[in-house]
Design a protein around this motif. Sequence first.
Motif, PDB file in Angstrom:
ATOM      1  N   GLY A 106       0.804  -1.234   0.000  1.00  0.00           N
ATOM      2  CA  GLY A 106       0.000   0.000   0.000  1.00  0.00           C
ATOM      3  C   GLY A 106       0.823   1.263   0.000  1.00  0.00           C
ATOM      4  N   TRP A 112      -3.924  -4.045  -0.194  1.00  0.00           N
ATOM      5  CA  TRP A 112      -3.029  -3.947   0.974  1.00  0.00           C
ATOM      6  C   TRP A 112      -3.709  -4.231   2.317  1.00  0.00           C
ATOM      7  N   LEU A 148     -10.009  11.162  -4.142  1.00  0.00           N
ATOM      8  CA  LEU A 148      -8.641  10.694  -4.389  1.00  0.00           C
ATOM      9  C   LEU A 148      -7.758  10.933  -3.157  1.00  0.00           C
ATOM     10  N   LEU A 170      -8.731   8.618  -0.301  1.00  0.00           N
ATOM     11  CA  LEU A 170      -8.221   7.256  -0.497  1.00  0.00           C
ATOM     12  C   LEU A 170      -6.725   7.191  -0.196  1.00  0.00           C
ATOM     13  N   LEU A 171      -6.008   8.229  -0.647  1.00  0.00           N
ATOM     14  CA  LEU A 171      -4.555   8.204  -0.491  1.00  0.00           C
ATOM     15  C   LEU A 171      -4.130   8.357   0.961  1.00  0.00           C
ATOM     16  N   ARG A 196      -5.552   7.707   3.737  1.00  0.00           N
ATOM     17  CA  ARG A 196      -5.852   6.650   4.696  1.00  0.00           C
ATOM     18  C   ARG A 196      -5.102   5.363   4.357  1.00  0.00           C
ATOM     19  N   SER A 197      -4.294   5.413   3.318  1.00  0.00           N
ATOM     20  CA  SER A 197      -3.534   4.227   2.913  1.00  0.00           C
ATOM     21  C   SER A 197      -2.124   4.297   3.512  1.00  0.00           C
ATOM     22  N   TRP A 231       0.445   4.708   1.889  1.00  0.00           N
ATOM     23  CA  TRP A 231       1.113   5.806   1.180  1.00  0.00           C
ATOM     24  C   TRP A 231       0.948   7.107   1.968  1.00  0.00           C
ATOM     25  N   GLN A 285       6.120  12.547  -5.802  1.00  0.00           N
ATOM     26  CA  GLN A 285       4.736  12.157  -6.104  1.00  0.00           C
ATOM     27  C   GLN A 285       3.754  13.189  -5.541  1.00  0.00           C
ATOM     28  N   LEU A 323       1.246  15.431  -7.794  1.00  0.00           N
ATOM     29  CA  LEU A 323      -0.198  15.333  -7.574  1.00  0.00           C
ATOM     30  C   LEU A 323      -0.796  16.703  -7.241  1.00  0.00           C
TER      31      LEU A 323
END
Lengths: 346, 332
Positions: free
Chosen positions: A161, A173, B173, B176-177, B179-180, B182, B209, B213
Amino acid sequence: MPAEPVPAEPVPGRPAAGGAHAASLDAPAAGAPRLLARAALRDVPWEVGVAKPDPAIVVDGVTRTFGGLTAVSVDHLEVQRGGITGLIGPNGAGKTTLFNLLTGFDQPNTGSWSFDGRPLGKLAPHQVARLGVVRTFQLTKALSRLTVLQNMLLGAQGQRGESFWRALVPGTWRAQERANTEKAMELLTRFKLDRKKDDFAGTLSGGQRKLLEMARALMSDPKVVMLDEPMAGVNPALTQSLLGHVKDLREEGMTVVFVEHDMDVVRDISDWVVVMAAGKVIAEGPPESVSQNQAVVDAYLGAHHDAPLTVEEEDRVLAEAEAAIAREEGADGDVIGSDTRREEDR
Amino acid sequence: MGELIDALAVALKAGLGFQAIFLALLAIGINVQFGYTGLLNFGQIAFALLGGYGIAISVSQWGLPFWVGVLVGLGAAVVLALLLGLPTLRLRADYLAIATIAAAEGLRLLFRSVSATPVTNGTRGLAGFNGDFVALAPWDTARQYPILGTRWSGGELWVTTVGWALVALSCLLVWLLVRSPWGRVVKSIREDEDAVRALGKNVYLYKMQALVLGGVLGALGGMVYALGTASANPDQYQNANTFLAYAALILGGAARVLGPVVGAMLMYFIIQFADTGLRTLIGNGIIPEDLLSATDVAQIRFVLIGLGLMLLLVFRPQGIFGDRREVMLDAR
């Protein structure tokens, strides 16, 4: 007296846990890594740059200068695998600089070093960490505005992830994240931080941050753990617990290198001690050898700090003092001088 | 009383209009860079300029289809982010700030310069590139539609609809990002990048990145603005907009998914409400003409915004959505 055989009897038949524990105390060669490293290092001569039976890290001719100052100049150094190596030396000896060089945070002017035979010279810090060499910092780096659990999860390696595109598809993930969370909770329990898991790391005390940093480093399943002053600024009770954790690392087969100033700590846990001063390795050997080493004592306390005065020197000092008193006190200076001397004798 | 309601309706329209969308998209981009990753991008408007001009130049000057223009704009933003990031992201945070602020001002001056006139049409700007876009509208764009007491033209309505859809998608977007895993890495980079390096993460890559973004989101904002005004002029893209977006982000709450959106809406609502309200009060004689004239209103409304922000930072430093505990950790 008849009571005595009764508790003694069950001992041989006890479950394996007790037996293994007893074995580790009695039979060093049977597999306790602590004593393995000790045993392996027993016959190694106490010389600077000596070859170790099974080196994990080998440093060769590394120098680092800042302007005119040579911060590190190490000709040859080997670190025994599976042992705890203490790195000591006075302030400014180059211990932290050497750490930075070994972990890729700084680049040397000359020299090479390798881990498990792989040269580390041109690697960036994250590449060194991925090989299994993780470090902690002298000034603890807890990530303040992340929770304790998030701090831990960051330490896990090979996370799917963490790639930008896969991060957008939680399905790729989730399972790994769950496994990592379980592992993190186990480590947090071991380090007694499990009840703090949802607190911001910035709210932890200094000692708890040290624990968190060590636990976070362990999340990456390292082969070598480099601890930069793990006990600095930690109260004595927590020092004991940290010491226990460092010893546990060795029991799990990791190689530990640590910088420390507290000699009691160093004597307690190190299998081997490397002493640096002014950028050079000036001595190495088992902990008990180092405190007797003249070069080490000189480096810490300055040369000649306790060389006894000769009789002539004593007389000269005394005569100077008496002359000074006589000048001040005039004619009866002599009497006062001898009085003072008599008082001192008492 | 009726005038007050009118002023509210006008302000509401401003809070929902394409300018608010423009500001929101800039601020969402800054939120990714500054709020989550800790990158100081002081030239977000440069990305918006490339987005807007990407469409304008492709369509008006080169005769390409609208969609190609969108791709050109996004591609230009990516290239700018890489150019700015490659030399500066290995250095301390300040260097990116310096490079971005210079790029924003430099690009605007370049686009309005005489030598660039054959492509950008200089200070007169470009127009007539949104025909394809307006034609996509499912309703009659020539008509006027009354909504919530104000009148919206069909074209305006279409731009705002698409714009808010873009904002919603961007928020999804970002949500999602962050909470990951990443998101965990970039937030850690904001806290202490050396610690993240020591744990085996390629910090440089993550920063790049995030910069790309955020830049792409800024370019989308610039496109919405160009389509909303149906023109592209270098001086629309003043770097003051970047700082307005920062203000909106702080107002809404940094490092919160909806912070920049709500902040941008509120910002335009307050600016417009102060403007219309003050003009009404002056017109009615409630505020005497010699105390404050109608021509001063344009300036005084920003003074009011500034005062409001100061009060916000004193009493609610975390913004509307922020977590006070989190913000207070920094003060120690």
